[in-house]
Design an enzyme around this catalytic site. Structure first.
Site, PDB file in Angstrom:
ATOM      1  N   CYS A  13       1.756 -24.680  -0.727  1.00 37.77           N
ATOM      2  CA  CYS A  13       1.453 -24.359  -2.121  1.00 37.77           C
ATOM      3  C   CYS A  13       1.631 -25.630  -2.955  1.00 37.77           C
ATOM      4  O   CYS A  13       2.116 -26.652  -2.442  1.00 37.77           O
ATOM      5  CB  CYS A  13       2.416 -23.293  -2.615  1.00 37.77           C
ATOM      6  SG  CYS A  13       4.119 -23.879  -2.525  1.00 37.77           S
ATOM      7  N   HIS A  46      11.426 -24.950   3.985  1.00 40.07           N
ATOM      8  CA  HIS A  46      11.795 -24.077   5.094  1.00 40.07           C
ATOM      9  C   HIS A  46      10.781 -24.206   6.225  1.00 40.07           C
ATOM     10  O   HIS A  46      10.112 -23.237   6.589  1.00 40.07           O
ATOM     11  CB  HIS A  46      11.868 -22.619   4.627  1.00 40.07           C
ATOM     12  CG  HIS A  46      13.085 -22.319   3.824  1.00 40.07           C
ATOM     13  ND1 HIS A  46      14.349 -22.660   4.223  1.00 40.07           N
ATOM     14  CD2 HIS A  46      13.231 -21.711   2.631  1.00 40.07           C
ATOM     15  CE1 HIS A  46      15.229 -22.276   3.322  1.00 40.07           C
ATOM     16  NE2 HIS A  46      14.572 -21.713   2.340  1.00 40.07           N
ATOM     17  N   CYS A 101      10.216 -26.747  -8.408  1.00 44.61           N
ATOM     18  CA  CYS A 101       8.875 -26.271  -8.759  1.00 44.61           C
ATOM     19  C   CYS A 101       8.876 -25.731 -10.196  1.00 44.61           C
ATOM     20  O   CYS A 101       9.818 -25.036 -10.597  1.00 44.61           O
ATOM     21  CB  CYS A 101       8.463 -25.167  -7.790  1.00 44.61           C
ATOM     22  SG  CYS A 101       6.855 -24.476  -8.199  1.00 44.61           S
ATOM     23  N   HIS A 129      19.406 -16.717  -0.612  1.00 50.70           N
ATOM     24  CA  HIS A 129      18.349 -17.737  -0.663  1.00 50.70           C
ATOM     25  C   HIS A 129      18.692 -18.807  -1.707  1.00 50.70           C
ATOM     26  O   HIS A 129      19.161 -18.490  -2.801  1.00 50.70           O
ATOM     27  CB  HIS A 129      17.011 -17.065  -1.020  1.00 50.70           C
ATOM     28  CG  HIS A 129      15.828 -17.940  -0.762  1.00 50.70           C
ATOM     29  ND1 HIS A 129      15.457 -18.937  -1.623  1.00 50.70           N
ATOM     30  CD2 HIS A 129      14.955 -17.982   0.270  1.00 50.70           C
ATOM     31  CE1 HIS A 129      14.383 -19.543  -1.134  1.00 50.70           C
ATOM     32  NE2 HIS A 129      14.061 -18.984   0.022  1.00 50.70           N
ATOM     33  N   GLU A 131      16.937 -20.489  -3.719  1.00 54.43           N
ATOM     34  CA  GLU A 131      16.281 -20.349  -5.030  1.00 54.43           C
ATOM     35  C   GLU A 131      17.071 -19.386  -5.916  1.00 54.43           C
ATOM     36  O   GLU A 131      17.288 -19.648  -7.110  1.00 54.43           O
ATOM     37  CB  GLU A 131      14.844 -19.841  -4.856  1.00 54.43           C
ATOM     38  CG  GLU A 131      14.125 -19.696  -6.191  1.00 54.43           C
ATOM     39  CD  GLU A 131      12.780 -19.021  -6.069  1.00 54.43           C
ATOM     40  OE1 GLU A 131      12.058 -19.253  -5.071  1.00 54.43           O
ATOM     41  OE2 GLU A 131      12.420 -18.257  -6.981  1.00 54.43           O
ATOM     42  N   THR A 167      10.577 -16.145  -6.994  1.00 54.20           N
ATOM     43  CA  THR A 167       9.136 -16.413  -7.125  1.00 54.20           C
ATOM     44  C   THR A 167       8.304 -15.849  -5.970  1.00 54.20           C
ATOM     45  O   THR A 167       7.104 -15.674  -6.112  1.00 54.20           O
ATOM     46  CB  THR A 167       8.881 -17.926  -7.207  1.00 54.20           C
ATOM     47  OG1 THR A 167       9.493 -18.549  -6.073  1.00 54.20           O
ATOM     48  CG2 THR A 167       9.435 -18.524  -8.474  1.00 54.20           C
ATOM     49  N   SER A 223      11.642 -19.049   6.110  1.00 51.55           N
ATOM     50  CA  SER A 223      10.748 -19.048   4.947  1.00 51.55           C
ATOM     51  C   SER A 223      10.593 -17.630   4.397  1.00 51.55           C
ATOM     52  O   SER A 223      10.017 -16.754   5.050  1.00 51.55           O
ATOM     53  CB  SER A 223       9.380 -19.612   5.355  1.00 51.55           C
ATOM     54  OG  SER A 223       8.405 -19.257   4.399  1.00 51.55           O
TER      55      SER A 223
END
Ligand code: SF4
Length: 283
Positions: A13, A46, A101, A129, A131, A167, A223
């Site tokens: 991405c 990941h 990001c 995680h 994030e 996200t 991931s």
């Protein structure tokens, strides 16, 4: 010979490509390996195969910010880092290349804003995680992490709640959590912080349904967005073979299957996807 049907959105991405390209540029622009070490806190993405490629180029990976030597150039991965970690690095005068990001940054900012306005924060995502841990690091008040509707239903009633998503979550689940929170909150604000790249890759997997005999999903075991693609493929009736690289191909899985769909998570580099496609095409 097998027929290969590629998902129309697959692989890196925007946020991951931006981070990996920046690390590669930094590694290649050094005049010697000793000049300016390049560090990442945690795995930069990941995907173990891509991480191994970056390490072979000279990237060093620290388990935490304390392991980064003074004076090093340190990359912040797309998942971001908690505010305290960023402030600590700045305080030490490190050269920081912040590759958080922009979509993750938005989730961090929303969490911080609502928290400072007195809202209790509910995060949809995986509590372990990085994030989610980074987003939690921008919240000053109460915060709960929920992974499903049942967990949201178990939360207590509160006057003001802001719901924010990791996200990589599915929009349907965010909507379900929001519905579960309506009777739990005097005032509920929902921030759809799910990124478009994730939704596009999920929709691309759905579009493979009915067109293929099975889906080979290429992506790292850790991931989160690849795991979501597996769930979506299975929920749409597709048989899935999840592999990290062409070496993991299980040939028994291909028996009786002629049309093979190929999908890949947002942290899967194109070179791994190409290797998998070439190997299948040679059978
Ligand atoms: S999946 Fe979305 S939020 Fe995550 S790095 Fe990629 S573009 Fe950014």
């Amino acid at each position: 010979m097998k027929e290969i049907v590629m998902a129309d959105r697959a692989g890196f991405c925007f946020g991951v490509k931006r981070a990996v390209d920046a690390i590669v540029d930094a590694l290649e622009s050094r005049s010697s390996a000793k000049e300016g070490e390049v560090w990442s806190i945690g795995m930069p993405i990941h995907n173990p195969q891509e991480v191994a490629r970056l390490e072979a180029m000279g990237l060093k990976i620290a388990r935490n910010a304390d392991e980064v030597p003074n004076g090093a150039r340190v990359f912040i991965r797309a998942h971001g880092e908690p505010r305290a970690v960023m402030e600590g690095l700045r305080g030490r005068g490190e050269t920081i290349a912040d590759m958080t990001c922009p979509h993750v940054r938005r989730a961090q900012e929303r969490a911080g804003e609502f928290s400072s306005r007195g809202y209790d924060i509910v995060l949809l995502g995986d509590a372990r995680h990085p994030e989610i841990q980074a987003i939690m690091g921008y919240v000053d008040g109460p915060v709960d992490v929920v992974a499903n509707v049942a967990e949201a239903e178990n939360l207590p009633k509160r006057p003001r709640v802001a719901l924010i998503s990791q996200t990589t979550q599915q929009e349907e689940l965010l909507a379900g959590i929001a519905s579960a929170l309506v009777p739990k909150a005097g005032e509920l604000c929902v921030c759809n912080t799910i990124c478009k790249a994730t939704v596009e890759r999920q929709d691309a997997v759905r579009r493979l349904a009915g067109r293929v005999d099975g889906v080979v999903l290429v992506g790292g075991r850790e991931s989160a967005n690849t795991a979501k693609l597996r769930d979506i493929a299975k929920a749409n009736g597709m048989d899935v073979l999840w592999i990290e690289s062409a070496e993991e191909m299980e040939w028994g899985w291909f028996e009786g299957k002629m049309k093979i769909g190929i999908a890949a998570g947002a942290s899967t580099p194109q070179w791994l996807i190409t290797e998998v496609c070439n190997k299948i095409a040679r059978t």
